[in-house]
Design a protein around this motif. Structure first.
Motif, PDB file in Angstrom:
ATOM      1  N   ALA A  47       0.294  -1.012   0.037  1.00  0.00           N
ATOM      2  CA  ALA A  47       0.074   0.490   0.171  1.00  0.00           C
ATOM      3  C   ALA A  47       0.685   1.648   0.109  1.00  0.00           C
ATOM      4  O   ALA A  47       1.688   1.352   0.898  1.00  0.00           O
ATOM      5  CB  ALA A  47      -0.951  -0.314   0.783  1.00  0.00           C
ATOM      6  N   THR A  48       0.562   2.297  -0.820  1.00  0.00           N
ATOM      7  CA  THR A  48       1.530   3.532  -0.692  1.00  0.00           C
ATOM      8  C   THR A  48      -0.028   4.580  -1.174  1.00  0.00           C
ATOM      9  O   THR A  48      -0.751   5.046  -1.848  1.00  0.00           O
ATOM     10  CB  THR A  48       2.334   3.381  -1.988  1.00  0.00           C
TER      11      THR A  48
ATOM     12  N   ALA B 280       9.776   5.015  -9.576  1.00  0.00           N
ATOM     13  CA  ALA B 280      10.575   3.942  -9.763  1.00  0.00           C
ATOM     14  C   ALA B 280      10.686   2.713  -9.036  1.00  0.00           C
ATOM     15  O   ALA B 280      10.780   1.701  -9.752  1.00  0.00           O
ATOM     16  CB  ALA B 280      12.090   4.611  -9.024  1.00  0.00           C
ATOM     17  N   LEU B 281      10.004   2.801  -8.432  1.00  0.00           N
ATOM     18  CA  LEU B 281       9.517   0.963  -7.732  1.00  0.00           C
ATOM     19  C   LEU B 281       9.042   0.209  -8.965  1.00  0.00           C
ATOM     20  O   LEU B 281       9.436  -1.046  -8.676  1.00  0.00           O
ATOM     21  CB  LEU B 281       8.470   1.290  -6.600  1.00  0.00           C
ATOM     22  N   PHE B 282       8.253   0.659 -10.627  1.00  0.00           N
ATOM     23  CA  PHE B 282       7.390  -0.488 -11.004  1.00  0.00           C
ATOM     24  C   PHE B 282       9.066  -1.073 -11.836  1.00  0.00           C
ATOM     25  O   PHE B 282       8.630  -1.941 -12.267  1.00  0.00           O
ATOM     26  CB  PHE B 282       6.332   0.515 -11.249  1.00  0.00           C
TER      27      PHE B 282
ATOM     28  N   TYR C 124       2.711  -6.998 -11.154  1.00  0.00           N
ATOM     29  CA  TYR C 124       1.098  -6.420 -10.438  1.00  0.00           C
ATOM     30  C   TYR C 124       0.918  -5.609 -10.945  1.00  0.00           C
ATOM     31  O   TYR C 124       0.543  -5.583 -12.143  1.00  0.00           O
ATOM     32  CB  TYR C 124       2.947  -5.121  -9.626  1.00  0.00           C
ATOM     33  N   ASN C 125      -0.505  -5.583 -10.503  1.00  0.00           N
ATOM     34  CA  ASN C 125      -1.554  -4.491 -10.424  1.00  0.00           C
ATOM     35  C   ASN C 125      -2.573  -4.001  -9.672  1.00  0.00           C
ATOM     36  O   ASN C 125      -2.024  -4.240  -8.640  1.00  0.00           O
ATOM     37  CB  ASN C 125      -2.687  -5.676 -11.485  1.00  0.00           C
ATOM     38  N   VAL C 126      -3.228  -3.257  -9.873  1.00  0.00           N
ATOM     39  CA  VAL C 126      -3.655  -2.425  -8.514  1.00  0.00           C
ATOM     40  C   VAL C 126      -5.407  -3.446  -8.147  1.00  0.00           C
ATOM     41  O   VAL C 126      -6.164  -3.513  -8.661  1.00  0.00           O
ATOM     42  CB  VAL C 126      -4.706  -0.411  -8.907  1.00  0.00           C
TER      43      VAL C 126
ATOM     44  N   TYR D  39      -1.565  -2.161  -3.451  1.00  0.00           N
ATOM     45  CA  TYR D  39      -1.335  -3.316  -4.804  1.00  0.00           C
ATOM     46  C   TYR D  39      -0.962  -3.998  -5.103  1.00  0.00           C
ATOM     47  O   TYR D  39      -0.556  -5.169  -3.553  1.00  0.00           O
ATOM     48  CB  TYR D  39       0.561  -3.063  -5.745  1.00  0.00           C
ATOM     49  N   LEU D  40      -2.231  -5.541  -5.613  1.00  0.00           N
ATOM     50  CA  LEU D  40      -1.186  -6.911  -5.594  1.00  0.00           C
ATOM     51  C   LEU D  40       0.266  -7.718  -6.289  1.00  0.00           C
ATOM     52  O   LEU D  40       0.413  -7.041  -7.571  1.00  0.00           O
ATOM     53  CB  LEU D  40      -2.061  -7.818  -5.785  1.00  0.00           C
ATOM     54  N   LEU D  41       1.174  -7.572  -6.020  1.00  0.00           N
ATOM     55  CA  LEU D  41       2.267  -8.580  -6.721  1.00  0.00           C
ATOM     56  C   LEU D  41       2.370  -9.772  -6.413  1.00  0.00           C
ATOM     57  O   LEU D  41       2.221  -9.704  -5.157  1.00  0.00           O
ATOM     58  CB  LEU D  41       3.958  -7.138  -5.646  1.00  0.00           C
ATOM     59  N   GLU D  42       2.938 -10.281  -7.840  1.00  0.00           N
ATOM     60  CA  GLU D  42       3.467 -11.741  -7.727  1.00  0.00           C
ATOM     61  C   GLU D  42       4.252 -12.515  -8.514  1.00  0.00           C
ATOM     62  O   GLU D  42       5.274 -11.552  -8.999  1.00  0.00           O
ATOM     63  CB  GLU D  42       2.593 -12.701  -8.400  1.00  0.00           C
ATOM     64  N   ARG D  43       5.188 -13.285  -7.665  1.00  0.00           N
ATOM     65  CA  ARG D  43       6.519 -13.681  -8.269  1.00  0.00           C
ATOM     66  C   ARG D  43       6.745 -15.316  -8.315  1.00  0.00           C
ATOM     67  O   ARG D  43       5.979 -15.560  -6.856  1.00  0.00           O
ATOM     68  CB  ARG D  43       7.805 -13.019  -7.705  1.00  0.00           C
TER      69      ARG D  43
END
Ligand SMILES: C[S@@+](CC[C@H](N)C(=O)[O-])C[C@H]1O[C@@H](n2cnc3c(N)ncnc32)[C@H](O)[C@@H]1O
Length: 415
Positions: A363-364, A373-375, A385-387, A406-410
């Motif tokens: 969350a930001t 720059a994070l993305f 990533y997606n919102v 955001y939900l990030l996945e790897r």
């Protein structure tokens, strides 16, 4: 027009009891009303009146000097241009220091009970009642502080009341998240907008079985959550309470571990908040809590090299959570490096299994374009990533402030 943002009533020092005139004892309070960053003061178009309650925590009785003896021309009032407010609160005559054990709550005078509590629904635009003070004037977060035998320790308490936006307040069980923070200024030891809004969102969205399944990657009978840059612990502690409520309601039977991590300066306050939350977890689930809360130091400059403490190394992490940790562009490489090192550790833990996915809720509240720059860093490190949700802060004014979750996945999706 003045910009109105989310604001916090903040104590500049612990309230002081003055019994030098026994006939007219009073408590003196020095406060300010600022943004989370403390970079600007509330500059309201209309004055904001404050209400103060002073009650014995055991009996609930007020020790304020009752009207008509209470000679206050008007309530304490915050007006545009103020930077601090010095308030003298008269209490009942002839009280000695040793008699004065009380909870002092300071909140906007327009607040409806419970006093001193921020209702999470007021931080979510879709659940705000039309005409509510938060809808028309923005949100001012109340504060409480305890005095024991006439002395205040420099610790303030924020209470966030979580509930579902789908049912009427009178019909539902609510969850109170109590968080201690430092009196005065510090980065790690107080709460921030993104944490408040995301905690309110989780309290709402995870109040049903479907919501829990949609948002939390609970794929096994154990669910492990690690929070980075936890500060006082608002996000991890909220999630712990939300999951315990879900277990009590039969929405999940997962056993959950939530590990808060931060730099050493955050440890003391985070541990006190864990101790407070453990009492609440036992209350939510009288059969015994199923959620374990822990704290361990984790500096991203160590984490990026895969150097983790005993607790962070002990298990794979199904979910990593973080709020308001991406405003400092210089620390983004270490932060993203730590996320990637946690994923690499997950892959090792899961060597025998097909599913090596790592999920992150980040969350930001974007403050500056450089934070984008994070993305680039996330993409370069193979994070998708997606919102999940974009939530405007409750305020009036020409410049929108927003919290993006955001939900990030790897990793592979082999299952
Ligand atoms: C703005 S605060 C947000 C705190 C909390 N997440 C919240 O939302 O209330 C940023 C947090 O990141 C932590 N932090 C900053 N640099 C860090 C680093 N290199 N390693 C670990 N934590 C760090 C700070 O100590 C602070 O607690």
């Amino acid at each position: 027009m003045a910009k109105k943002k989310m604001h916090y009533i903040r104590l500049l020092r612990g309230p002081k009891l003055d019994t030098s005139n026994l006939k007219r004892p009073h408590i003196s309070i020095l406060l300010t009303i600022t943004t989370d960053l403390g970079d600007s003061f509330l500059y309201p178009d209309e004055p904001v009146d404050l209400a103060i309650s002073v009650e014995n925590p055991t009996t609930g009785q007020s020790i304020l000097l009752p009207p008509p003896d209470q000679i206050i021309d008007r309530p304490p009032r915050w007006t545009a241009g103020l930077r601090c407010l010095d308030i003298k609160v008269p209490i009942k005559p002839h009280l000695k220091k040793s008699d004065v054990t009380c909870t002092i709550r300071i909140h906007p005078a327009t607040q409806t009970p419970p006093l001193g509590v921020l209702k999470g629904r007021d931080a979510l635009p879709w659940s705000l009642a039309r005409g509510s003070p938060a809808a028309s004037k923005g949100l001012v977060m109340p504060v409480s502080v305890d005095m024991a035998k006439g002395i205040c320790v420099p610790v303030a308490v924020r209470t966030l009341r979580l509930s579902s936006s789908k049912v009427q307040p009178q019909d539902q069980d609510t969850l109170d998240v109590d968080l201690e923070e430092d009196v005065g200024e510090s980065i790690a030891r107080h709460i921030w907008d993104a944490g408040v809004v995301t905690a309110s969102y989780l309290g709402d969205a995870c109040s049903s079985k479907e919501g829990i399944c949609e948002i939390l990657p609970m794929r096994k009978d154990h669910f492990n959550v690690l929070e980075l840059g936890s500060g006082v612990g608002i996000l991890g502690i909220t999630l712990a309470q939300v999951i315990e409520r879900a277990v009590a309601h039969g929405h999940t039977s997962c056993k959950t571990t939530v590990l808060l991590t931060d730099l050493p300066e955050a440890e003391e306050r985070a541990r006190s908040n864990i101790a407070r939350a453990e009492v609440t977890l036992s209350r939510i689930n009288p059969d015994g809590p199923t959620v374990t809360l822990q704290y361990e130091d984790l500096d991203w400059d160590e984490g990026r090299h895969g150097r983790f403490g005993a607790l962070a190394s002990a298990r794979p992490w199904d979910l990593v959570i973080l709020s308001d940790c991406t405003y400092n562009v210089d620390s983004l490489p270490a932060l993203v490096g730590t996320l990637s090192a946690l994923h690499a550790a997950n892959v090792k833990h899961h060597e025998a299994e097909a599913d090596t996915r790592t999920s992150v809720i980040l969350a930001t509240k974007p403050r500056h374009s450089s934070e984008q720059a994070l993305f680039g860093l996330l993409s370069s490190a193979d994070w998708r990533y997606n919102v999940l949700k974009s939530i405007p802060l409750p305020k009036l004014g020409e410049e929108d402030e927003i919290v993006d979750i955001y939900l990030l996945e790897r990793g592979e999706r082999n299952t």
